[in-house]
Design a protein around this motif. Sequence first.
Motif, PDB file in Angstrom:
ATOM      1  N   GLU A 159      -4.631  -7.537   8.103  1.00 52.71           N
ATOM      2  CA  GLU A 159      -3.171  -7.444   8.182  1.00 52.71           C
ATOM      3  C   GLU A 159      -2.700  -5.997   8.271  1.00 52.71           C
ATOM      4  OE1 GLU A 159      -0.989  -9.733   5.392  1.00 52.71           O
ATOM      5  OE2 GLU A 159      -2.404 -11.430   5.412  1.00 52.71           O
ATOM      6  N   ASN A 160      -3.673  -5.073   8.423  1.00 58.65           N
ATOM      7  CA  ASN A 160      -3.348  -3.656   8.590  1.00 58.65           C
ATOM      8  C   ASN A 160      -2.530  -3.112   7.410  1.00 58.65           C
ATOM      9  OD1 ASN A 160      -3.482  -1.218   9.910  1.00 58.65           O
ATOM     10  ND2 ASN A 160      -1.618  -1.574  11.119  1.00 58.65           N
ATOM     11  N   ILE A 161      -2.990  -3.431   6.219  1.00 61.34           N
ATOM     12  CA  ILE A 161      -2.338  -2.957   4.988  1.00 61.34           C
ATOM     13  C   ILE A 161      -3.129  -1.765   4.458  1.00 61.34           C
ATOM     14  CG2 ILE A 161      -1.574  -3.572   2.658  1.00 61.34           C
ATOM     15  CD1 ILE A 161      -1.646  -6.514   3.548  1.00 61.34           C
ATOM     16  N   SER A 162      -2.425  -0.730   3.991  1.00 65.29           N
ATOM     17  CA  SER A 162      -3.092   0.456   3.449  1.00 65.29           C
ATOM     18  C   SER A 162      -3.828   0.102   2.144  1.00 65.29           C
ATOM     19  CB  SER A 162      -2.066   1.555   3.175  1.00 65.29           C
ATOM     20  OG  SER A 162      -2.664   2.628   2.495  1.00 65.29           O
ATOM     21  N   LYS A 163      -4.998   0.730   1.949  1.00 68.63           N
ATOM     22  CA  LYS A 163      -5.759   0.502   0.706  1.00 68.63           C
ATOM     23  C   LYS A 163      -4.993   0.987  -0.521  1.00 68.63           C
ATOM     24  CE  LYS A 163     -10.399   0.645   2.679  1.00 68.63           C
ATOM     25  NZ  LYS A 163     -11.730   1.319   2.653  1.00 68.63           N
ATOM     26  N   MET A 164      -4.034   1.886  -0.326  1.00 65.58           N
ATOM     27  CA  MET A 164      -3.227   2.372  -1.436  1.00 65.58           C
ATOM     28  C   MET A 164      -2.475   1.242  -2.124  1.00 65.58           C
ATOM     29  SD  MET A 164      -0.203   5.256  -1.406  1.00 65.58           S
ATOM     30  CE  MET A 164       0.927   4.102  -0.632  1.00 65.58           C
ATOM     31  N   CYS A 165      -2.167   0.188  -1.333  1.00 67.13           N
ATOM     32  CA  CYS A 165      -1.435  -0.945  -1.888  1.00 67.13           C
ATOM     33  C   CYS A 165      -2.291  -1.774  -2.847  1.00 67.13           C
ATOM     34  CB  CYS A 165      -0.906  -1.836  -0.756  1.00 67.13           C
ATOM     35  SG  CYS A 165       0.259  -0.988   0.325  1.00 67.13           S
ATOM     36  N   ASN A 166      -3.585  -1.454  -2.890  1.00 67.41           N
ATOM     37  CA  ASN A 166      -4.480  -2.175  -3.797  1.00 67.41           C
ATOM     38  C   ASN A 166      -4.821  -1.312  -5.028  1.00 67.41           C
ATOM     39  OD1 ASN A 166      -6.121  -4.416  -4.509  1.00 67.41           O
ATOM     40  ND2 ASN A 166      -7.944  -3.324  -3.797  1.00 67.41           N
ATOM     41  N   SER A 167      -4.114  -0.174  -5.192  1.00 68.05           N
ATOM     42  CA  SER A 167      -4.403   0.737  -6.297  1.00 68.05           C
ATOM     43  C   SER A 167      -3.660   0.331  -7.560  1.00 68.05           C
ATOM     44  CB  SER A 167      -4.014   2.165  -5.918  1.00 68.05           C
ATOM     45  OG  SER A 167      -2.605   2.253  -5.753  1.00 68.05           O
ATOM     46  N   GLN A 168      -4.096   0.850  -8.667  1.00 74.51           N
ATOM     47  CA  GLN A 168      -3.497   0.538  -9.975  1.00 74.51           C
ATOM     48  C   GLN A 168      -2.058   1.046 -10.051  1.00 74.51           C
ATOM     49  OE1 GLN A 168      -5.285  -1.060 -12.681  1.00 74.51           O
ATOM     50  NE2 GLN A 168      -3.207  -1.279 -13.473  1.00 74.51           N
ATOM     51  N   ILE A 169      -1.815   2.243  -9.488  1.00 70.43           N
ATOM     52  CA  ILE A 169      -0.466   2.815  -9.559  1.00 70.43           C
ATOM     53  C   ILE A 169       0.526   1.978  -8.744  1.00 70.43           C
ATOM     54  CG2 ILE A 169       0.917   4.841  -8.938  1.00 70.43           C
ATOM     55  CD1 ILE A 169      -1.478   6.572  -9.565  1.00 70.43           C
ATOM     56  N   PHE A 170       0.112   1.539  -7.544  1.00 69.30           N
ATOM     57  CA  PHE A 170       0.992   0.730  -6.696  1.00 69.30           C
ATOM     58  C   PHE A 170       1.347  -0.583  -7.391  1.00 69.30           C
ATOM     59  CE2 PHE A 170       1.898  -2.404  -3.451  1.00 69.30           C
ATOM     60  CZ  PHE A 170       2.752  -1.734  -2.586  1.00 69.30           C
ATOM     61  N   ILE A 171       0.338  -1.238  -7.947  1.00 64.94           N
ATOM     62  CA  ILE A 171       0.585  -2.514  -8.630  1.00 64.94           C
ATOM     63  C   ILE A 171       1.491  -2.302  -9.831  1.00 64.94           C
ATOM     64  CG2 ILE A 171      -0.536  -4.320  -9.991  1.00 64.94           C
ATOM     65  CD1 ILE A 171      -2.954  -4.021  -8.132  1.00 64.94           C
ATOM     66  N   ALA A 172       1.279  -1.223 -10.618  1.00 67.03           N
ATOM     67  CA  ALA A 172       2.108  -0.959 -11.787  1.00 67.03           C
ATOM     68  C   ALA A 172       3.550  -0.701 -11.397  1.00 67.03           C
ATOM     69  CB  ALA A 172       1.553   0.242 -12.556  1.00 67.03           C
ATOM     70  N   ALA A 173       3.748  -0.031 -10.241  1.00 70.85           N
ATOM     71  CA  ALA A 173       5.107   0.325  -9.827  1.00 70.85           C
ATOM     72  C   ALA A 173       5.866  -0.846  -9.217  1.00 70.85           C
ATOM     73  CB  ALA A 173       5.045   1.480  -8.840  1.00 70.85           C
ATOM     74  N   PHE A 174       5.160  -1.773  -8.529  1.00 69.53           N
ATOM     75  CA  PHE A 174       5.873  -2.816  -7.752  1.00 69.53           C
ATOM     76  C   PHE A 174       5.611  -4.243  -8.225  1.00 69.53           C
ATOM     77  CE2 PHE A 174       5.590   0.859  -4.947  1.00 69.53           C
ATOM     78  CZ  PHE A 174       6.896   0.967  -4.511  1.00 69.53           C
ATOM     79  N   ASN A 175       4.569  -4.445  -9.022  1.00 64.72           N
ATOM     80  CA  ASN A 175       4.327  -5.828  -9.463  1.00 64.72           C
ATOM     81  C   ASN A 175       3.564  -5.823 -10.792  1.00 64.72           C
ATOM     82  OD1 ASN A 175       4.462  -8.632  -9.247  1.00 64.72           O
ATOM     83  ND2 ASN A 175       2.464  -8.766  -8.264  1.00 64.72           N
ATOM     84  N   ALA A 176       4.159  -5.175 -11.798  1.00 71.71           N
ATOM     85  CA  ALA A 176       3.507  -5.056 -13.098  1.00 71.71           C
ATOM     86  C   ALA A 176       3.369  -6.424 -13.766  1.00 71.71           C
ATOM     87  CB  ALA A 176       4.298  -4.103 -13.986  1.00 71.71           C
ATOM     88  N   ARG A 177       2.186  -6.700 -14.313  1.00 70.81           N
ATOM     89  CA  ARG A 177       1.935  -7.953 -15.038  1.00 70.81           C
ATOM     90  C   ARG A 177       1.371  -7.693 -16.449  1.00 70.81           C
ATOM     91  NH1 ARG A 177      -1.155 -12.082 -10.901  1.00 70.81           N
ATOM     92  NH2 ARG A 177       0.427 -12.164  -9.232  1.00 70.81           N
TER      93      ARG A 177
END
Length: 363
Positions: free
Chosen positions: A126-144
């Motif tokens: 899907e041509n998604i950047s690997k950065m979107c799979n990082s801990q910081i990205f998840i914490a900022a946009f979809n924290a669980r």
Amino acid sequence: MAEQNILNGNQKQLEQIIGDMKEHNSKKERLEKLSESVKDISRELDNTNKEKQNETDSKIKASIDAICDGYDKSINADKDKIKNVTAARDKAKMAGVKERINSETASLRAENCDLAEQINEAFIHENISKMCNSQIFIAAFNARKFLDYVIDVSLLLVLFAVIPVLLYFLPVIPDWILLLYSILMPILCLILVKGIYKGVLLKHKDTIIAAQNTRMQIRDNKKRIKKIERNIRKDRNEDMYGLESYDSKINALHDEISGIEEEKNAALEEFENTTKADIISEINNRYDDKITSMDAELKKKKDEYDDLDDLVKKQRIYISSNYEAYLGKEFMSVDRLSELNSIMKSGAADTIAQALAVYNNRH
């Protein structure tokens, strides 16, 4: 006291007094020499006894050291063997532990590799950047999880608290930069968040959430792997690592050391009961004649000293009572008495009293 007053005595009596004084002085000199002789013999006897004792102690110590040395070398050699076998055993155990860990966690590690590969393939497709799979990205946009919230809050604190405070307290930074930062940073963050939300999250929401779920599954598998490792390392059942042969060797070496120590103690006991007495007897025999001779000589000298000392004391009492009482202490020397004798020989005096008077007139 004398039977008569010696002051009335003639030259012959004076010469008798001189003879008594010479004999007394001679006895005193002999007494001093005997005293020195007794001291010398006593000192030599003490040194000989010390020499005998030192030789005895040295010979006994050397014999004990010789007995212990052979046994101690064997014991130390076995102790070195135990260290080597123990090191080999530990190495074999660690190899067994690693092999068991690898065996029991192989499926979970393989599953994690597959899950990570699935995420990579989905992001590539899907041509998604690997950065979107990082801990910081998840914490900022979809924290669980709690950690995600901690990271998110920390980022906000850095951007909107820490950096402004630093800019405020740095003297080289003008106030307008702090004001500009305070205005632009919220705007930039808002633009960035909206851009990422529209450009990434809305288009690839399902893939990103699925990747996040897969990451959580990978994390759970890692926890299970660590738990398995801890359980295996705590496992006391060492038979499964094939360590029985090492344990048998170590136990055999310990038994051998115990046997050697028993033999060593038996040898030391035998030495104490028999050999030690023989060593002492042999050394005593070599010194006995010398020490016996010195003891006899010392006793002889002491007896001679005691007899002579008793005689000198009696002479001293006699001279003091019969001569010094009349002539005075200053004339209790051979030189002074000889001067009195010279006066009487010259005919200047017929009695000792007259000789004293002439002497006092001359001096």
